[in-house]
Design a protein around this motif. Structure first.
Motif, PDB file in Angstrom:
ATOM      1  N   ASP A 133       0.864  -1.185   0.000  1.00 35.90           N
ATOM      2  CA  ASP A 133       0.000   0.000   0.000  1.00 35.90           C
ATOM      3  C   ASP A 133       0.897   1.231   0.000  1.00 35.90           C
ATOM      4  N   PHE A 134       0.827   2.039  -1.064  1.00 37.47           N
ATOM      5  CA  PHE A 134       1.690   3.207  -1.227  1.00 37.47           C
ATOM      6  C   PHE A 134       0.882   4.493  -1.093  1.00 37.47           C
ATOM      7  N   TRP A 135       1.503   5.528  -0.514  1.00 31.17           N
ATOM      8  CA  TRP A 135       0.923   6.870  -0.526  1.00 31.17           C
ATOM      9  C   TRP A 135       2.041   7.900  -0.476  1.00 31.17           C
ATOM     10  N   GLN A 136       1.783   9.061  -1.070  1.00 26.91           N
ATOM     11  CA  GLN A 136       2.831  10.070  -1.184  1.00 26.91           C
ATOM     12  C   GLN A 136       2.219  11.439  -1.469  1.00 26.91           C
TER      13      GLN A 136
ATOM     14  N   TYR B 154      -0.257  16.503   0.057  1.00 20.62           N
ATOM     15  CA  TYR B 154      -0.958  15.229   0.171  1.00 20.62           C
ATOM     16  C   TYR B 154      -2.441  15.456  -0.100  1.00 20.62           C
ATOM     17  N   ASP B 155      -3.084  14.499  -0.754  1.00 23.15           N
ATOM     18  CA  ASP B 155      -4.534  14.537  -0.943  1.00 23.15           C
ATOM     19  C   ASP B 155      -5.169  13.841   0.253  1.00 23.15           C
ATOM     20  N   ASN B 156      -5.800  14.600   1.117  1.00 19.07           N
ATOM     21  CA  ASN B 156      -6.442  14.025   2.294  1.00 19.07           C
ATOM     22  C   ASN B 156      -7.957  13.909   2.138  1.00 19.07           C
ATOM     23  N   GLN B 157      -8.472  14.295   0.971  1.00 16.47           N
ATOM     24  CA  GLN B 157      -9.903  14.178   0.702  1.00 16.47           C
ATOM     25  C   GLN B 157     -10.213  12.896  -0.074  1.00 16.47           C
ATOM     26  N   GLY B 158      -9.439  12.641  -1.103  1.00 16.29           N
ATOM     27  CA  GLY B 158      -9.645  11.462  -1.953  1.00 16.29           C
ATOM     28  C   GLY B 158      -8.471  10.512  -1.886  1.00 16.29           C
ATOM     29  N   PHE B 159      -8.179   9.883  -3.018  1.00 14.10           N
ATOM     30  CA  PHE B 159      -7.112   8.879  -3.056  1.00 14.10           C
ATOM     31  C   PHE B 159      -6.093   9.185  -4.158  1.00 14.10           C
ATOM     32  N   ARG B 160      -5.874  10.460  -4.419  1.00 14.89           N
ATOM     33  CA  ARG B 160      -4.853  10.836  -5.394  1.00 14.89           C
ATOM     34  C   ARG B 160      -3.478  10.462  -4.839  1.00 14.89           C
ATOM     35  N   LEU B 161      -2.689   9.788  -5.653  1.00 11.08           N
ATOM     36  CA  LEU B 161      -1.358   9.291  -5.277  1.00 11.08           C
ATOM     37  C   LEU B 161      -1.409   8.334  -4.085  1.00 11.08           C
ATOM     38  N   ARG B 162      -2.452   7.521  -4.087  1.00 14.50           N
ATOM     39  CA  ARG B 162      -2.623   6.461  -3.090  1.00 14.50           C
ATOM     40  C   ARG B 162      -3.133   5.223  -3.812  1.00 14.50           C
ATOM     41  N   GLY B 163      -2.625   4.074  -3.424  1.00 16.50           N
ATOM     42  CA  GLY B 163      -3.114   2.847  -4.023  1.00 16.50           C
ATOM     43  C   GLY B 163      -2.397   1.635  -3.464  1.00 16.50           C
ATOM     44  N   HIS B 164      -3.047   0.493  -3.614  1.00 16.88           N
ATOM     45  CA  HIS B 164      -2.418  -0.749  -3.164  1.00 16.88           C
ATOM     46  C   HIS B 164      -2.419  -1.765  -4.304  1.00 16.88           C
ATOM     47  N   GLN B 165      -1.562  -2.769  -4.150  1.00 13.93           N
ATOM     48  CA  GLN B 165      -1.440  -3.846  -5.113  1.00 13.93           C
ATOM     49  C   GLN B 165      -0.929  -5.072  -4.386  1.00 13.93           C
TER      50      GLN B 165
ATOM     51  N   LEU C 193       5.246  -0.197  -9.495  1.00 13.88           N
ATOM     52  CA  LEU C 193       4.436   0.977  -9.181  1.00 13.88           C
ATOM     53  C   LEU C 193       4.798   2.100 -10.138  1.00 13.88           C
ATOM     54  N   GLU C 194       3.791   2.664 -10.782  1.00 10.96           N
ATOM     55  CA  GLU C 194       3.966   3.819 -11.650  1.00 10.96           C
ATOM     56  C   GLU C 194       3.360   5.028 -10.951  1.00 10.96           C
ATOM     57  N   THR C 195       4.151   6.066 -10.778  1.00 10.30           N
ATOM     58  CA  THR C 195       3.703   7.248 -10.046  1.00 10.30           C
ATOM     59  C   THR C 195       4.485   8.460 -10.532  1.00 10.30           C
ATOM     60  N   VAL C 196       4.587   9.493  -9.716  1.00 12.12           N
ATOM     61  CA  VAL C 196       5.415  10.658 -10.026  1.00 12.12           C
ATOM     62  C   VAL C 196       6.412  10.850  -8.893  1.00 12.12           C
ATOM     63  N   VAL C 197       7.494  11.547  -9.189  1.00  7.04           N
ATOM     64  CA  VAL C 197       8.488  11.863  -8.169  1.00  7.04           C
ATOM     65  C   VAL C 197       7.834  12.810  -7.170  1.00  7.04           C
ATOM     66  N   PRO C 198       7.821  12.459  -5.881  1.00  7.80           N
ATOM     67  CA  PRO C 198       7.191  13.341  -4.893  1.00  7.80           C
ATOM     68  C   PRO C 198       7.996  14.625  -4.704  1.00  7.80           C
ATOM     69  N   GLY C 199       7.291  15.689  -4.376  1.00 11.58           N
ATOM     70  CA  GLY C 199       7.948  16.951  -4.065  1.00 11.58           C
ATOM     71  C   GLY C 199       8.476  16.929  -2.644  1.00 11.58           C
ATOM     72  N   LEU C 200       8.965  18.061  -2.222  1.00 12.15           N
ATOM     73  CA  LEU C 200       9.485  18.182  -0.862  1.00 12.15           C
ATOM     74  C   LEU C 200       8.372  18.662   0.059  1.00 12.15           C
ATOM     75  N   TYR C 201       8.102  17.860   1.055  1.00 11.84           N
ATOM     76  CA  TYR C 201       7.136  18.198   2.088  1.00 11.84           C
ATOM     77  C   TYR C 201       7.904  18.943   3.178  1.00 11.84           C
ATOM     78  N   PRO C 202       7.351  20.026   3.750  1.00  8.93           N
ATOM     79  CA  PRO C 202       8.110  20.821   4.735  1.00  8.93           C
ATOM     80  C   PRO C 202       8.718  19.969   5.854  1.00  8.93           C
ATOM     81  N   GLY C 203      10.023  20.125   6.051  1.00  5.86           N
ATOM     82  CA  GLY C 203      10.727  19.423   7.120  1.00  5.86           C
ATOM     83  C   GLY C 203      11.173  18.021   6.778  1.00  5.86           C
ATOM     84  N   ARG C 204      10.869  17.548   5.581  1.00  2.86           N
ATOM     85  CA  ARG C 204      11.203  16.173   5.195  1.00  2.86           C
ATOM     86  C   ARG C 204      11.973  16.158   3.889  1.00  2.86           C
ATOM     87  N   THR C 205      12.710  15.091   3.694  1.00  6.93           N
ATOM     88  CA  THR C 205      13.333  14.851   2.401  1.00  6.93           C
ATOM     89  C   THR C 205      12.309  14.161   1.503  1.00  6.93           C
TER      90      THR C 205
END
Length: 195
Positions: A94-97, A104-115, A125-137
Motif C-alpha cells: 500500500d503506497f501513498w505520497q 498530500y490529498d487528504n480528501q480522496g485517493f490521489r497518489l494512493r493505491g495498493h497492489q 508501481l507507476e507514479t510521479v516523483v514526490p515533491g518536498l514536504y516541509p521538514g522532510r526529504t
C-alpha cells in the motif's frame, strides 16, 4: 541512527540495478536478476513511522497516474522476499505520497493505491516523483504485508537528495537505486520480511 556499512548483498543489488524495463503488464526478461541471498547480511527492511496522512481502503492499482497530475514520471520495481530469499507471493503493498508540489490529498485517493506482489514476489508501481514536504526529504510511504502476517510500515528514499542529511528519520537502508532522465526516473527496491 547508526550508519551501517554496505553489505555484500546490497553492493551486488545496486550493481545489478541496470536500466529497468518500462513494461507494466508482464515481467520482462531484461529485468535484472535479484542477487543471490540467504547469507549473513539478509537484513529485514527497517520499519518507519506511518506519518499523519495514511488512509485505509485505497484503490487497488499499479499506476497512481491520473489526468492533470504534474511532475516527473517515476517507475518503481522490486520484489518482496523472505529472509531466506524466497519470494513472497500475494504480499499487500500500500503506497501513498505527496504530489510534485509537496501536497498530500487528504480528501480522496490521489497518489494512493495498493497492489499485490505476483507469484515471484515482484511488484511494479507507476507514479510521479514526490515533491518536498516541509521538514522532510523526498520520500514515499509504504505498508507491506505478507499473507497472514503483521504489516511492515516504512518509507522509501531517493539517493543524493540534499535534505537527506537534515531529515531526522531518513535511513539510508531504505534508499532506492534510482536512474534519472528528464522524463522518467526508474527505481528499484526489494523488501525483506520476516515470514
Amino acid at each position: 541512527m547508526r550508519d551501517r556499512p554496505w553489505t555484500r548483498r546490497k553492493f551486488l543489488w545496486v550493481a545489478l540495478a541496470a536500466p529497468i524495463p518500462l513494461a507494466l503488464a508482464q515481467p520482462s526478461p531484461t529485468l535484472p536478476a535479484t542477487p543471490a541471498c540467504g547469507d549473513e547480511d539478509d537484513e529485514l527492511t527497517p520499519p518507519q513511522t506511518e506519518g499523519p496522512y495514511f488512509k485505509p481502503q485505497s484503490p487497488e492499482r499499479r499506476s497512481l497516474l491520473e489526468p492533470g497530475l504534474g511532475g516527473t514520471r517515476l517507475l518503481i520495481q522490486g520484489y518482496v522476499l523472505s529472509t531466506g530469499c524466497k519470494p513472497v507471493a500475494r504480499a499487500l503493498l500500500d503506497f501513498w505520497q505527496c504530489d510534485a508540489q509537496g501536497q498530500y490529498d487528504n480528501q480522496g485517493f490521489r497518489l494512493r493505491g495498493h497492489q499485490f506482489s505476483d507469484a515471484s514476489g515482484r511488484f511494479v508501481l507507476e507514479t510521479v516523483v514526490p515533491g518536498l514536504y516541509p521538514g522532510r526529504t523526498r520520500h514515499i510511504h509504504v505498508k507491506v504485508q505478507a499473507p497472514g502476517r503483521p504489516a511492515l510500515t516504512s518509507q522509501l528514499y531517493f539517493p543524493g537528495e540534499p535534505a537527506n542529511a537534515s531529515d531526522r528519520i531518513f535511513d539510508r537502508r531504505l534508499t532506492m537505486a534510482v536512474q534519472k532522465s528528464n522524463t522518467l526516473w526508474q527505481a528499484r527496491f526489494d523488501f525483506v520480511l520476516q515470514v
